[in-house]
Enzyme design. Structure first.
Site, mmCIF file in Angstrom:
data_model
loop_
_atom_site.group_PDB
_atom_site.id
_atom_site.type_symbol
_atom_site.label_atom_id
_atom_site.label_comp_id
_atom_site.label_asym_id
_atom_site.label_seq_id
_atom_site.Cartn_x
_atom_site.Cartn_y
_atom_site.Cartn_z
ATOM 1 N N ALA A 113 10.027 77.963 16.939
ATOM 2 C CA ALA A 113 10.735 79.115 17.264
ATOM 3 C C ALA A 113 12.119 79.190 16.594
ATOM 4 C CB ALA A 113 10.556 79.496 18.443
ATOM 5 N N PRO A 114 12.686 80.233 15.804
ATOM 6 C CA PRO A 114 11.998 81.515 15.667
ATOM 7 C C PRO A 114 11.047 81.576 14.563
ATOM 8 C CG PRO A 114 14.174 81.618 14.899
ATOM 9 C CD PRO A 114 13.982 80.259 15.443
ATOM 10 N N GLY A 115 10.823 80.286 13.817
ATOM 11 C CA GLY A 115 9.678 80.435 12.667
ATOM 12 C C GLY A 115 10.344 80.254 11.243
ATOM 13 N N GLY A 116 11.748 80.361 11.078
ATOM 14 C CA GLY A 116 12.249 80.305 9.788
ATOM 15 C C GLY A 116 11.720 79.476 8.711
ATOM 16 N N ASP A 142 3.932 72.578 25.444
ATOM 17 C CA ASP A 142 4.726 71.595 25.653
ATOM 18 C C ASP A 142 4.575 70.646 24.823
ATOM 19 O OD1 ASP A 142 6.849 69.551 26.433
ATOM 20 O OD2 ASP A 142 6.491 69.848 28.365
ATOM 21 N N ASP A 163 5.913 75.731 20.206
ATOM 22 C CA ASP A 163 7.032 75.919 20.745
ATOM 23 C C ASP A 163 6.616 76.328 22.280
ATOM 24 O OD1 ASP A 163 10.319 76.636 19.911
ATOM 25 O OD2 ASP A 163 9.686 77.748 21.923
ATOM 26 N N CYS A 201 20.579 70.985 14.646
ATOM 27 C CA CYS A 201 21.945 71.677 14.376
ATOM 28 C C CYS A 201 22.856 71.108 15.058
ATOM 29 C CB CYS A 201 21.675 73.120 14.609
ATOM 30 S SG CYS A 201 21.349 73.693 16.252
#
Length: 438
Positions: free
Chosen positions: A260-263, A308, A282, A380
């Site tokens: 998620a969010p799937g980009g 999970d 997710d 990130c």
């Protein structure tokens, strides 16, 4: 005049509620901003500016306020503290005239139940105006206050990046650009660039891929040509690098963990030369709904499961995957410029917990990778403990794992993997490491 005044009042009042929700209740700024949904567009934009800016400069503003007060406001008066911070933010960082910033901030108290704070706030803000230069100079003697980061985070970044620390801290306080990914199944980047230009939207190409564009100024997605028909997606340039690093081939089975969010999942499907099978996992059902919405808008197909990932026995059919993307949960220290609330919400105790979770995910997912398959580890974060050191530990414990060196013109080469620092080529802070099973 009256319309403008009402706009300011409503926006400021809501901004106090939003910032209190972040500081007091630990809500993310993204979630807390739902409180501003019913504002008129101009009010909403001003509210967002106050929230993002005040949280971005929270440590510095709070240090200044501390010098201005004989004693801090009580915890039950957090709203008054926040109102003072918002007033200081407008004076220092916005073009709001000084008298307007003071009067509008003080008048906010008059409409509430804490009229006792009128005189205090008026005195605090006017005292700042009289002694601004000396107050800012005093506060800025401490790097963590000058760059508005918690002291522990400055130390962690310094531990990982040494002399580049100040550059990173400064980049974290910049406004991030809006970047988009062109869906090459629908339109070429050159054609879309022309469409943007035809709509008076100026953009430049991402030099590291064939689908990325960075806009000169952010716009509402409704203004992007054919956005709702799937022609483009909002995605930072650093995140756009994942799909190419995976080197997808037709017929492969792909696993996207923490999708998620799937980009990235969508980008994988957009650039796949042949038919592929993709499973996106997710743990958050609400966030998975966004994955499904993105795939639907882009006219792409994938299996999406809310599970999970650590409970592989519950969702895995034991068939191997030729490609795995593990976009691991992390400190998010590479995206602070987009989410300034991270500086407040993230705590030093979170880092060891995240490192342990990343390690568990790697160990759980690794057996599902096919021989000669590729696992791309991504975060990130800019902290080496979550990135290069994490991969170093994994390689030492898994003799069947081998690193595939990333030869790229972007980022900084680490002992293992490649690190993009915040602001590098207009991109967010991001880390990638490629592993293959031997």
């Amino acid at each position: 005049m009256n319309a403008k005044k009402n706009t300011s009042h409503s926006a400021r009042e809501t901004a106090v509620l939003v910032i209190c929700a972040v500081i007091q209740h630990g809500k993310s700024l993204t979630d807390a901003l739902s409180l501003s949904e019913n504002l008129e567009p101009r009010e909403k934009a001003f509210c967002r500016e106050l929230c993002y800016g005040t949280l971005r400069w929270h440590s510095r503003l709070d240090a200044i306020l501390h010098l201005l007060l004989k004693k801090p406001f009580k915890a039950k008066d957090l709203d008054i503290t926040v109102l003072a911070l918002i007033g200081l933010y407008q004076i220092i960082y916005l073009s709001t005239p000084d008298h307007a910033a003071v009067s509008e901030t003080v008048s906010q108290c008059k409409r509430g139940k804490k009229s006792w704070a009128n005189g205090v706030l008026n005195g605090v803000l006017r005292n700042f105006l009289r002694n601004r230069e000396s107050l800012e100079k005093t506060v800025d003697e401490q790097p963590n206050q000058r760059f508005s980061h918690p002291d522990w985070l400055v130390k962690e970044i310094s531990k990982s990046w040494g002399q580049q620390t100040k550059k990173i801290l400064a980049a974290n306080n910049q406004y991030p650009p809006m970047s988009i990914r062109v869906n090459q199944k629908i339109v070429t980047r050159d054609h879309y660039l022309q469409q943007l230009s035809d709509n008076a939207i100026h953009a430049t190409k991402n030099p590291f891929n064939t689908v990325g564009l960075t806009l000169e100024k952010p716009v509402n997605v409704d203004q992007l040509p054919d956005f709702w028909q799937g022609a483009s997606s909002v995605q930072d340039g650093a995140a756009q690098l994942a799909a190419e690093l995976l080197d997808i081939k037709g017929g492969q089975r792909i696993l996207d963990v923490c999708a998620a969010p799937g980009g990235k999942a969508a980008h994988i499907l957009e650039q796949a030369a042949g038919t592929v099978s993709l499973l996106a996992l997710d743990i958050d059902e609400k966030r998975n709904q966004r994955v499904l919405e993105n795939l639907q808008r882009l006219k792409l197909n994938a299996e999406v499961m809310t599970v999970d990932a650590l409970e592989a026995d519950e969702w895995s059919d034991e068939k191997p995957f030729q490609r795995i993307l593990l976009d691991a949960p992390c400190s998010a220290t590479g995206v602070i410029r987009r989410h300034p609330d991270i500086k407040i919400l993230r705590q030093p105790s979170d880092i060891p917990t995240l490192i342990e979770l990343q390690s568990k995910l790697l160990k759980t997912i690794w057996p599902l990778l096919d021989k000669k398959g590729v696992l791309l580890y991504a975060t990130c974060s800019i902290l080496s403990a979550e990135n290069s050191q994490q991969i170093s530990t994994f390689l030492a414990e898994h003799p069947d794992a081998k690193e595939i060196k990333i030869n790229a013109e972007w980022g900084h080469t680490c002992e293992h993997g490649q690190q993009i620092l915040p602001g590098d080529n207009n991109m967010d802070g991001f880390y990638y490491a490629c592993l293959t099973k031997i």
